[in-house]
Motif scaffolding. Structure first.
Motif, short mmCIF file in Angstrom:
data_model
loop_
_atom_site.label_atom_id
_atom_site.label_comp_id
_atom_site.label_asym_id
_atom_site.label_seq_id
_atom_site.Cartn_x
_atom_site.Cartn_y
_atom_site.Cartn_z
N ASN A 62 -10.92 19.49 20.50
CA ASN A 62 -11.37 20.35 19.41
C ASN A 62 -10.37 21.48 19.16
OD1 ASN A 62 -13.19 21.24 17.42
ND2 ASN A 62 -14.06 22.72 18.86
N GLU A 63 -9.86 22.09 20.23
CA GLU A 63 -8.86 23.15 20.09
C GLU A 63 -7.58 22.61 19.44
OE1 GLU A 63 -9.04 26.47 20.51
OE2 GLU A 63 -11.18 26.07 20.80
N GLU A 64 -7.16 21.43 19.86
CA GLU A 64 -5.95 20.83 19.28
C GLU A 64 -6.15 20.56 17.79
OE1 GLU A 64 -4.71 17.37 21.48
OE2 GLU A 64 -4.76 18.46 23.38
N LEU A 65 -7.32 20.08 17.41
CA LEU A 65 -7.61 19.83 15.99
C LEU A 65 -7.62 21.13 15.20
CD1 LEU A 65 -10.38 17.10 16.27
CD2 LEU A 65 -8.07 16.82 15.33
N LYS A 66 -8.17 22.20 15.77
CA LYS A 66 -8.17 23.49 15.08
C LYS A 66 -6.74 23.97 14.85
CE LYS A 66 -12.54 25.46 16.68
NZ LYS A 66 -13.16 26.50 17.51
N LYS A 67 -5.90 23.84 15.87
CA LYS A 67 -4.51 24.25 15.74
C LYS A 67 -3.78 23.42 14.69
CE LYS A 67 -4.01 25.93 20.47
NZ LYS A 67 -3.42 25.71 21.78
N ALA A 68 -4.03 22.13 14.67
CA ALA A 68 -3.38 21.25 13.70
C ALA A 68 -3.83 21.59 12.28
CB ALA A 68 -3.70 19.79 14.02
N ARG A 69 -5.14 21.86 12.11
CA ARG A 69 -5.63 22.23 10.78
C ARG A 69 -5.01 23.55 10.33
NH1 ARG A 69 -11.02 21.20 12.82
NH2 ARG A 69 -11.46 19.02 12.47
N LYS A 70 -4.93 24.50 11.25
CA LYS A 70 -4.36 25.80 10.93
C LYS A 70 -2.89 25.65 10.54
CE LYS A 70 -3.80 30.45 12.72
NZ LYS A 70 -3.99 31.36 13.84
N ALA A 71 -2.14 24.85 11.28
CA ALA A 71 -0.73 24.62 10.95
C ALA A 71 -0.60 23.92 9.61
CB ALA A 71 -0.07 23.80 12.04
N PHE A 72 -1.48 22.97 9.33
CA PHE A 72 -1.44 22.27 8.06
C PHE A 72 -1.77 23.20 6.90
CE2 PHE A 72 -3.40 19.57 4.79
CZ PHE A 72 -2.37 18.69 4.56
N ASP A 73 -2.78 24.08 7.09
CA ASP A 73 -3.17 25.03 6.05
C ASP A 73 -2.05 26.03 5.78
OD1 ASP A 73 -5.59 23.82 5.69
OD2 ASP A 73 -6.71 25.23 6.95
N GLU A 74 -1.37 26.51 6.85
CA GLU A 74 -0.28 27.46 6.67
C GLU A 74 0.88 26.80 5.96
OE1 GLU A 74 0.56 28.84 10.60
OE2 GLU A 74 -1.19 30.17 10.64
N GLU A 75 1.07 25.51 6.19
CA GLU A 75 2.15 24.77 5.56
C GLU A 75 1.94 24.66 4.05
OE1 GLU A 75 3.26 20.34 6.20
OE2 GLU A 75 3.74 21.45 8.05
N ASN A 76 0.68 24.58 3.63
CA ASN A 76 0.36 24.42 2.21
C ASN A 76 0.49 25.73 1.43
OD1 ASN A 76 -0.11 21.71 2.40
ND2 ASN A 76 -2.32 21.93 2.69
N TYR A 77 0.53 26.84 2.11
CA TYR A 77 0.58 28.14 1.40
C TYR A 77 1.95 28.71 1.39
CZ TYR A 77 -4.46 27.96 1.40
OH TYR A 77 -5.76 27.59 1.18
#
Length: 114
Positions: free
Chosen positions: A99-114
């Motif tokens: 779950n922590e790894e998925l949160k980090k991946a989502r956060k990295a993906f969201d930061e990449e889009n902005y």
């Protein structure tokens, strides 16, 4: 007072089994098939398994409520309850790390889009 059941404080008003809404039927059918059952298991088997699962979840939640802060169930309370069962403890730790790894991946993906 001698007739009182010591578990009365943990008793939950439960609906009759026939009226209870089935929450996990689809998932349990898939799990049963995955573990070698027929693709379409008997409805009675699925209902029985669901009753067992709901009872386990209810009992664990009530125990967690009595262990931790009143009125709230925290992850730490569940971990405390299962600490002596190596299979459950390992699985919970594994799922929490995932779950922590998925949160980090989502956060990295969201930061990449902005």
């Amino acid at each position: 007072m001698a007739d009182a059941d010591p578990d009365d404080d943990l008793t939950v008003q439960q609906e009759p089994v026939a009226k209870r809404k089935r929450l996990f039927t689809r998932e349990l059918r898939c799990m049963m098939y995955g573990f070698g059952d027929d693709p379409n298991p008997y409805a009675e088997s699925v209902d029985l398994l669901e009753d067992i699962v709901v009872e386990f979840i209810t009992e664990t939640t009530l125990k967690a409520l009595s262990v931790g802060k009143k009125g709230r169930v925290h992850v730490e309370d569940i971990i405390f309850l299962i600490r002596k069962d190596p299979k459950k403890y390992t699985r919970v730790k594994e799922l929490l790390m995932m779950n922590e790894e998925l949160k980090k991946a989502r956060k990295a993906f969201d930061e990449e889009n902005y």
